[in-house]
Design an enzyme around this catalytic site. Sequence first.
Site, PDB file in Angstrom:
ATOM      1  N   HIS B  64     -16.880 -50.643   2.946  1.00 17.67           N
ATOM      2  CA  HIS B  64     -15.886 -51.460   2.870  1.00 17.67           C
ATOM      3  C   HIS B  64     -15.464 -52.576   3.661  1.00 17.67           C
ATOM      4  CE1 HIS B  64     -11.044 -51.455   0.969  1.00 17.67           C
ATOM      5  NE2 HIS B  64     -11.761 -52.654   1.311  1.00 17.67           N
ATOM      6  N   ARG B  68     -16.153 -62.497   1.876  1.00 17.62           N
ATOM      7  CA  ARG B  68     -15.608 -64.111   1.646  1.00 17.62           C
ATOM      8  C   ARG B  68     -16.494 -65.088   0.972  1.00 17.62           C
ATOM      9  NH1 ARG B  68     -10.929 -61.202   1.780  1.00 17.62           N
ATOM     10  NH2 ARG B  68      -9.928 -61.029   3.614  1.00 17.62           N
ATOM     11  N   ASN B  98     -13.478 -59.315  -4.269  1.00 19.13           N
ATOM     12  CA  ASN B  98     -12.343 -60.324  -4.338  1.00 19.13           C
ATOM     13  C   ASN B  98     -12.922 -61.738  -3.783  1.00 19.13           C
ATOM     14  OD1 ASN B  98     -12.286 -59.197  -1.740  1.00 19.13           O
ATOM     15  ND2 ASN B  98     -10.196 -59.314  -1.632  1.00 19.13           N
ATOM     16  N   ASP B 156     -10.339 -53.623  -5.417  1.00 13.33           N
ATOM     17  CA  ASP B 156      -9.742 -53.714  -3.984  1.00 13.33           C
ATOM     18  C   ASP B 156      -9.103 -54.932  -3.922  1.00 13.33           C
ATOM     19  OD1 ASP B 156      -9.335 -52.570  -1.255  1.00 13.33           O
ATOM     20  OD2 ASP B 156     -10.343 -54.452  -0.740  1.00 13.33           O
ATOM     21  N   HIS B 183      -8.279 -48.728  -4.855  1.00 10.07           N
ATOM     22  CA  HIS B 183      -7.112 -49.472  -3.820  1.00 10.07           C
ATOM     23  C   HIS B 183      -5.975 -48.895  -4.480  1.00 10.07           C
ATOM     24  CE1 HIS B 183      -5.041 -52.747  -1.647  1.00 10.07           C
ATOM     25  NE2 HIS B 183      -4.073 -52.563  -2.797  1.00 10.07           N
ATOM     26  N   ASN B 282      -2.811 -54.592   4.538  1.00  6.77           N
ATOM     27  CA  ASN B 282      -2.432 -53.783   3.570  1.00  6.77           C
ATOM     28  C   ASN B 282      -3.406 -52.848   3.205  1.00  6.77           C
ATOM     29  OD1 ASN B 282      -0.910 -52.998   1.156  1.00  6.77           O
ATOM     30  ND2 ASN B 282      -1.789 -54.574  -0.143  1.00  6.77           N
ATOM     31  N   ASP B 309     -12.731 -52.195   6.527  1.00  7.35           N
ATOM     32  CA  ASP B 309     -12.117 -53.198   5.831  1.00  7.35           C
ATOM     33  C   ASP B 309     -11.696 -54.348   6.454  1.00  7.35           C
ATOM     34  OD1 ASP B 309     -10.463 -54.239   3.628  1.00  7.35           O
ATOM     35  OD2 ASP B 309      -8.567 -53.088   3.937  1.00  7.35           O
TER      36      ASP B 309
END
Lengths: 313, 432
Positions: B64, B68, B98, B156, B183, B282, B309
Amino acid sequence: MSLKGKDLLGLRDLSREEIEYILDTAKTMKLVLLSNNKKTPHLQGKSVVTLFYENSTRTRLSFELASKYMGASSANVVASSSSVAKGESLIDTARTIDQMGTDVIVIRHPMAGAPSLIARNVKASVINAGDGMNEHPTQALLDIFTIIEKKGTLNGLKVAIIGDIYHSRVARSNIWGMTKLGAEVCVAGPATLLPPQLEKTGVKVYSTVQEALIDADVVMGLRIQLERQKSGLFPSLREYARFFGLDEKRLKLAKKDVLLLHPGPVNRGVELTTSVIDGEHSLINEQVTNGVAVRMALLYLLTRKGGSFETAN
Amino acid sequence: MVVLKLLIKNGHVVDARTGRNGIFDILVDEGKIAEIGKDLEVDSNCDYIDATGKYVVPGFVDAHCHLRDPGYEYKEDIESGSASAALGGFTSVACMPNTSPCIDNQEVVKYIINKAKQEAYVNVYPIGAITKGQKGEELSEIGELKFAGAVAISDDGKPVKSSSLMKKALQYASMFDITVISHCEDLDLAEEGVMNEGYQSTIMGLRGIPSVAESIMVARDLLLAEYTNAPIHIAHVSTEASVALIRFAKKRGVKVTAETCPHYFSLTEEACEGFNTMAKVNPPLRTKRDVEAIIQGLKDGTIDVIATDHAPHHEDEKNVEFNMAASGMVGFETALSLIVTNLVNPGILTIEQVVEKMCLNPSRILGLNKGVLEVGRTADITIFDINEERVIDVSKFRSKSKNSPFDKFKLKGAVYHTIVNGKVVVREKVLL
């Protein structure tokens, strides 16, 4: 004695001694304020800028008059009409104001922590005039000043704070300040308007107004902040007034000489009935006057010694 | 380029699958593990690493992270992110979808795989989106994502709000033998929260995200996984109740695996004090009770994986009001030290268990042929020391972003060498 920090960000950060020192200074300032010639040289050659990102009448005016009575140059920045509307970041706006020779920046902002963010990035002293739900230290100082003026002390007094605690920066600052000065602070409000684990701050939390009011020396009603209210926190204003509003009958549960405070503006008939607002116990008008005195004291203490402060020993 | 043989001498080799645990030498030849044994000979054509006093384990696999790329290259890209990963001892990383555009179709998967071939220091595996645009409305082309090279699917950053759609995603994905990573967050309960709801949010006057916003969604997804008999992997577990629910589901035979991240066993909500945006993440940092439950879950095997993460953000996205600040923290370059300091040294996890959670389990969940030290396998190897003390200095991070709450922390444990596909990528803590 002096204040430890360059800024006043909240009462959580202040010691009991610092709070008492501010209140003592405010006493002197109140004499000036009540005199015929409201002009002192305490802030001569200093400049104060109020930077308000939320609407305000009394707080902004109170700061502005406090600076003017003491001879400071003052200016207002209203967020919507400035470069803020063009998307400038808070830090950039604050640095710009700082670079113009400003000694004190008074900021009100809808987000908690905004004053501490700019305080870390400017040379000027920063006074928090309300940040989100976090703190409104000058309001609490004027509340405490008003109580001590009538009762002589806060030590041992029972203070009941009633209403929307969750959204209230006034409640938070008062809880920090009053518990430091020895008051027994009780709060009551709808369960949906009480922040979690509030009792860990040293206050007693009640789910009925009646319990909180019994034998109280001071009662503070909080404004239902309609503009912050998300739907569903309580069913209706009518039901709120019925279970949590302060009327004359409920006020009788408190001590006979109870003091009634409200940070204003009041929603008449919601958190307080009109007869209570305008009744014998109400100090709402004194609070406004004392607000100017407290702000004069703070501006003076923070600008003394050319803006840099000795560490208190 | 002539590929030399590489001999790793005298290291403490730990492998969770084969159970190997002792001092061995490892010979790497043509990118593969050629031999594991005692007193292997060095010849003149052989590169050499002295691993005396250090652990030699399968390269870490991060299930995970956020690289970017494409779209937010000012925060991180495949080159910088994979370099940061290599320095942290990761030889394989799975990056979340994402991005912009989002990894919801095979073309973006191919872009990442191709770019990684040219620029990456480690193996990069894209994770596809569950739903088109991660909007939670329609399933993305999960079969095509899988065949293009996606190793899992996840929305996610956002939950799949519709229970019905989540049920279909689980059914459809299991047909392609690809794991759904969930998520878990009930956005209605999270409202506009920016940190954990609790004492710390109360005294800071910030809106809180209640722990139940996570746990309630974990419960839903476990029930859906049970109902569909499909595998599910729960991302970034942060609450006590989530751990309890997962433990319960495992007892019932639900095909669930779960991960947590170093910050969830290292920090509590108090890290937000002073409106410290570096601690905004988060799910949010929780309470001591949650941290203790996470640690217990790691110890008893309820939590299978430690993932980073890794979530890089630019300085300008963090040096703002707490409410406005981006959520997330970089994680590659601190993960091992946090694991050693907070889990290994206090006796919570053995090195073998760390290898399970950092190598073997994430490889299995993602269907990678990784995470094992065995003759014939591709040589992805990490060598680290657990006694060395380091003071974290974020300015030295190789990641483009420096958003870590661990700046100036004194931690134990340092990655010395990272070997990817038989090639030494990090040597003596320096990226080559």
